[in-house]
Scaffold this active site. Structure first.
Site, PDB file in Angstrom:
ATOM      1  N   GLU A 185      10.802  -9.239 -17.377  1.00  0.00           N
ATOM      2  CA  GLU A 185       9.549  -8.882 -17.153  1.00  0.00           C
ATOM      3  C   GLU A 185       8.957  -7.491 -18.048  1.00  0.00           C
ATOM      4  O   GLU A 185       7.730  -7.487 -18.629  1.00  0.00           O
ATOM      5  CB  GLU A 185       9.185  -8.508 -15.487  1.00  0.00           C
ATOM      6  CG  GLU A 185       7.950  -7.939 -15.145  1.00  0.00           C
ATOM      7  CD  GLU A 185       7.798  -7.725 -13.684  1.00  0.00           C
ATOM      8  OE1 GLU A 185       6.593  -7.108 -13.284  1.00  0.00           O
ATOM      9  OE2 GLU A 185       8.649  -7.776 -12.933  1.00  0.00           O
TER      10      GLU A 185
ATOM     11  N   PRO B 294       0.895  -1.177  -0.030  1.00  0.00           N
ATOM     12  CA  PRO B 294       0.095   0.090  -0.277  1.00  0.00           C
ATOM     13  C   PRO B 294       0.794   1.335  -0.036  1.00  0.00           C
ATOM     14  O   PRO B 294       0.358   2.164  -0.547  1.00  0.00           O
ATOM     15  CB  PRO B 294      -0.887  -0.198   1.232  1.00  0.00           C
ATOM     16  CG  PRO B 294      -0.917  -1.520   1.439  1.00  0.00           C
ATOM     17  CD  PRO B 294       0.359  -2.017   1.114  1.00  0.00           C
ATOM     18  N   GLY B 295       1.971   1.079   0.486  1.00  0.00           N
ATOM     19  CA  GLY B 295       2.961   2.384   0.715  1.00  0.00           C
ATOM     20  C   GLY B 295       4.207   2.422   0.035  1.00  0.00           C
ATOM     21  O   GLY B 295       4.973   2.990  -0.174  1.00  0.00           O
TER      22      GLY B 295
END
Length: 381
Positions: free
Chosen positions: A244, A129-130
């Site tokens: 990626e 989230p952070g």
């Protein structure tokens, strides 16, 4: 422009993918979009057709061929039909290299057969989230306790997060180490006490892709689930991020080609003011510009695939490929939607889905702002 990247065996594989997808994916993807997830049996079907773990050892059920061109073919075909719910790119292109290059023999025997058969769906949990592109800001911790680790923290935006049976979690194992140091990769398996799956997140696009929150509340992870070297997690991530990002670029160009082809077909048949929309000079100029730029992108990405195969693809080249092709994908989708007029804004036309699905591409895999920073620093700036 004629492509020279693929050989006959890759085109044979493409036919296998197309036949499988035409039967197992295309008729059902709209329903998966409404459901917000792809059924597990699709994964096992893909495994049975040799579409998973192509570059993993045959002893574990893989294809036994370390040739990214096979993954690229699968990525292209998935994007060609707009099957953005399939998490195969994450599974094959992102997670597989960690398991292939870092797993011990015991770990390989435990995880790779299921990985290749589709019985085991994988994910990697970096974002928090952070902490997104700033991996140094990771706060999920793993504390040594006896013969294992105690994992605590939260991850978000995790592709395959609901279906995943095996999650590579990036955690801080040395709280005193500065910045990117002190990170390790721990493999969390389905059923471990303390693991909670949060919401299957509602998104602008990629509606059929299960993107989830994951919470770890004192999860005991055995020592034998450490992947790679303790406190070398950041280095392991840096080793694999170029592939990626190239995988994202491969999909971006394929998606742009697909929506452009559909739009040429649409403006050829759609009339306005008594003539085909495509016959207006503005339409021709827009499509000529897009066709040229997509061809340039395809040429560059094909060369990046070649260099990856030769071991020469640099992080800078991968960053250029990722940011430029994903922004082009968005440009193509937006211009093509405009050429559809009001119909382009309707869900019944594939261009609207292509437009929605494209928007995430400049964000994940490292934001395009970070990609520009990588390129800029390479210039000595």
């Amino acid at each position: 422009m004629r492509r020279s990247l693929y050989e006959a065996e890759h085109e044979d594989f493409r036919e296998t993918v197309r036949a499988w997808a035409g039967k197992e994916v295309v008729p059902f993807h709209d329903q998966w979009e409404r459901d917000g997830i792809v059924p597990r049996e699709v994964w096992t079907s893909a495994g049975a057709h040799g579409l998973l773990g192509m570059d993993l050892d045959e002893r574990h059920g893989g294809g036994g061929v370390r040739d990214f061109r096979f993954q690229a073919v699968l990525d292209e075909e998935v994007m060609r039909i707009g099957a953005t719910g399939l998490g195969f790119g994450l599974h094959n292109d992102v997670v597989a290299p960690y398991l292939r290059d870092l797993a011990t023999e015991d770990q390989a025997q435990r995880w790779l057969p299921g990985f290749c058969s589709g019985a085991l769906v994988s994910a990697i949990a970096m974002t928090e989230p952070g902490a997104g592109s700033d991996l140094q800001g990771i706060t999920t911790t793993a504390r040594r306790d006896g013969d294992g680790w105690v994992l605590t923290g939260a991850k978000t935006f995790i592709t395959n997060g609901i279906n995943a049976d095996l999650v590579i979690v990036v955690a801080r194992t040395d709280p005193d180490a500065p910045g990117s140091r002190g990170l390790s990769l721990l493999v969390v398996e389905r059923g471990m006490p303390g693991v909670t799956r949060g919401r299957n997140l509602a998104k602008v696009g990629l509606k059929a892709q299960d993107t989830a929150e994951l919470f770890f509340d004192g999860v005991r992870v055995p020592a034998e689930n450490l992947l790679g070297t303790e406190n070398r997690g950041f280095a392991h991530l840096m080793d694999n991020l170029p592939q990626e990002r190239l995988s994202i670029a491969v999909g971006a160009v394929a998606a742009a080609e697909a929506v452009l082809a559909r739009t040429v077909e649409y403006v050829t048949g759609r009339t306005a003011f008594g003539r085909p929309v495509g016959s207006f000079q503005h339409s021709r100029f827009v499509l000529a510009e897009l066709q040229t730029e997509v061809t340039i992108a395809r040429t560059f990405v094909d060369e990046c695939v070649r260099q990856l195969g030769a071991g020469d693809l640099t992080p800078v080249d991968a960053a250029m490929a990722k940011y430029w092709t994903t922004e082009l994908q968005n440009k193509v989708a937006d211009r093509c939607l405009q050429l559809h007029g009001g119909y382009g804004y309707m869900d019944e036309y594939p261009v609207s889905k292509a437009w929605r699905d494209a928007r995430i591409q400049p964000i994940y895999g490292g934001t395009n702002e970070i990609m520009r920073e990588i390129v800029g620093r390479s210039l000595g700036l």
